[in-house]
Design a protein around this motif. Structure first.
Motif, PDB file in Angstrom:
ATOM      1  N   UNK A   1       0.827  -1.208   0.000  1.00  0.00           N
ATOM      2  CA  UNK A   1       0.000   0.000   0.000  1.00  0.00           C
ATOM      3  C   UNK A   1       0.860   1.256   0.000  1.00  0.00           C
ATOM      4  N   UNK A   2       2.044   1.177   0.549  1.00  0.00           N
ATOM      5  CA  UNK A   2       2.991   2.298   0.454  1.00  0.00           C
ATOM      6  C   UNK A   2       3.365   2.523  -1.017  1.00  0.00           C
ATOM      7  N   UNK A   3       3.615   1.442  -1.726  1.00  0.00           N
ATOM      8  CA  UNK A   3       3.939   1.534  -3.147  1.00  0.00           C
ATOM      9  C   UNK A   3       2.795   2.094  -3.970  1.00  0.00           C
ATOM     10  N   UNK A   4       1.562   1.731  -3.607  1.00  0.00           N
ATOM     11  CA  UNK A   4       0.383   2.264  -4.300  1.00  0.00           C
ATOM     12  C   UNK A   4       0.356   3.783  -4.133  1.00  0.00           C
ATOM     13  N   UNK A   5       0.605   4.263  -2.922  1.00  0.00           N
ATOM     14  CA  UNK A   5       0.619   5.701  -2.654  1.00  0.00           C
ATOM     15  C   UNK A   5       1.748   6.408  -3.385  1.00  0.00           C
ATOM     16  N   UNK A   6       2.926   5.815  -3.386  1.00  0.00           N
ATOM     17  CA  UNK A   6       4.069   6.394  -4.105  1.00  0.00           C
ATOM     18  C   UNK A   6       3.742   6.518  -5.593  1.00  0.00           C
ATOM     19  N   UNK A   7       3.148   5.463  -6.148  1.00  0.00           N
ATOM     20  CA  UNK A   7       2.807   5.482  -7.572  1.00  0.00           C
ATOM     21  C   UNK A   7       1.724   6.519  -7.879  1.00  0.00           C
ATOM     22  N   UNK A   8       0.748   6.664  -6.986  1.00  0.00           N
ATOM     23  CA  UNK A   8      -0.299   7.670  -7.195  1.00  0.00           C
ATOM     24  C   UNK A   8       0.314   9.067  -7.210  1.00  0.00           C
ATOM     25  N   UNK A   9       1.180   9.345  -6.244  1.00  0.00           N
ATOM     26  CA  UNK A   9       1.845  10.651  -6.210  1.00  0.00           C
ATOM     27  C   UNK A   9       2.716  10.872  -7.427  1.00  0.00           C
ATOM     28  N   UNK A  10       3.410   9.830  -7.863  1.00  0.00           N
ATOM     29  CA  UNK A  10       4.260   9.937  -9.052  1.00  0.00           C
ATOM     30  C   UNK A  10       3.424  10.253 -10.285  1.00  0.00           C
ATOM     31  N   UNK A  11       2.265   9.598 -10.416  1.00  0.00           N
ATOM     32  CA  UNK A  11       1.392   9.871 -11.559  1.00  0.00           C
ATOM     33  C   UNK A  11       0.918  11.324 -11.537  1.00  0.00           C
TER      34      UNK A  11
ATOM     35  N   UNK B   1       2.440  13.707 -10.360  1.00  0.00           N
ATOM     36  CA  UNK B   1       3.601  14.533 -10.661  1.00  0.00           C
ATOM     37  C   UNK B   1       4.111  14.374 -12.090  1.00  0.00           C
ATOM     38  N   UNK B   2       3.340  13.669 -12.939  1.00  0.00           N
ATOM     39  CA  UNK B   2       3.704  13.557 -14.348  1.00  0.00           C
ATOM     40  C   UNK B   2       4.453  12.300 -14.739  1.00  0.00           C
TER      41      UNK B   2
ATOM     42  N   UNK C   1      -8.910   4.023  -7.524  1.00  0.00           N
ATOM     43  CA  UNK C   1     -10.207   3.838  -8.165  1.00  0.00           C
ATOM     44  C   UNK C   1     -11.133   5.022  -7.895  1.00  0.00           C
ATOM     45  N   UNK C   2     -11.076   5.586  -6.721  1.00  0.00           N
ATOM     46  CA  UNK C   2     -11.927   6.724  -6.381  1.00  0.00           C
ATOM     47  C   UNK C   2     -11.553   7.963  -7.192  1.00  0.00           C
ATOM     48  N   UNK C   3     -10.251   8.193  -7.348  1.00  0.00           N
ATOM     49  CA  UNK C   3      -9.801   9.418  -8.017  1.00  0.00           C
ATOM     50  C   UNK C   3      -9.337   9.209  -9.459  1.00  0.00           C
ATOM     51  N   UNK C   4      -9.523   8.017  -9.986  1.00  0.00           N
ATOM     52  CA  UNK C   4      -9.183   7.762 -11.381  1.00  0.00           C
ATOM     53  C   UNK C   4      -7.695   7.856 -11.668  1.00  0.00           C
ATOM     54  N   UNK C   5      -6.902   7.211 -10.833  1.00  0.00           N
ATOM     55  CA  UNK C   5      -5.443   7.233 -10.992  1.00  0.00           C
ATOM     56  C   UNK C   5      -4.999   5.900 -11.584  1.00  0.00           C
TER      57      UNK C   5
END
Length: 169
Positions: free
Chosen positions: A53-63, A65-66, A90-94
């Motif tokens: 779940x940490x990786x999911x968050x890192x990837x969401x932030x990276x997306x 950020x471009x 899924x909620x925010x379409x990332x």
């Protein structure tokens, strides 16, 4: 011809073809070679994380950020990731590409891997997450296509790689 490449190399080529430029990862013996390839590529930021779940968050932030992110993880961590996937991606379409080592399938030697091995596909189906199970010769195209779907549909997509995949079958 691609058949002389190892399965990890084919997945790596798929990530490169898709334009993935950041990969968060949680260790798995089956992903070892892929993670080494990622770590040696200066065009890809490889970020080891302690939990999925940490990786999911890192990837969401990276997306946001471009970046074009993916996570490489074992299916045992899918259960850890459900809330992050549902309430963030899924909620925010990332979009997110998940390269998942699918342990607990036919040929698994560790009995502790079998329960999650059986639950992986039903969990993905319940969450409405599309998934693919390529054979090695299909890996490059499948990984690239899965990222395209994730981008177009703005949601996570999984590529499941079982024991037979890592054996080259």
């Amino acid at each position: 011809m691609l058949t002389d490449l190892r399965p990890s190399e084919l997945v790596y080529r798929g990530l490169k073809s898709a334009g993935i430029d950041l990969v968060a990862s949680v260790p798995c013996v089956n992903l070892k070679e892929l993670l080494c390839l990622l770590s040696s590529d200066p065009a890809i930021i490889h970020m080891p994380v302690t939990r999925e779940e940490e990786g999911i968050g890192v990837c969401a932030g990276a997306y946001m950020g471009g970046r074009s992110p993916a996570i490489a993880m074992q299916n045992s961590g899918l259960g850890n990731s459900i809330n992050a996937l549902a309430s963030l991606n899924m909620l925010y379409g990332i979009p997110l590409l998940m390269v998942i080592s699918h342990r607990g399938t036919q040929g698994e030697r560790l009995v502790g891997q079998i329960p999650m091995g059986r639950l992986t596909e039903p969990l993905l189906k319940t969450m409405g997450i599309k998934f693919f199970r390529p054979r090695p010769h299909e890996a490059e195209e499948t990984v690239e296509a899965a990222w395209s779907i994730a981008l177009n549909e703005k949601r996570p997509v999984a590529v499941l790689l079982d024991i037979k995949f890592w054996e080259g079958r």
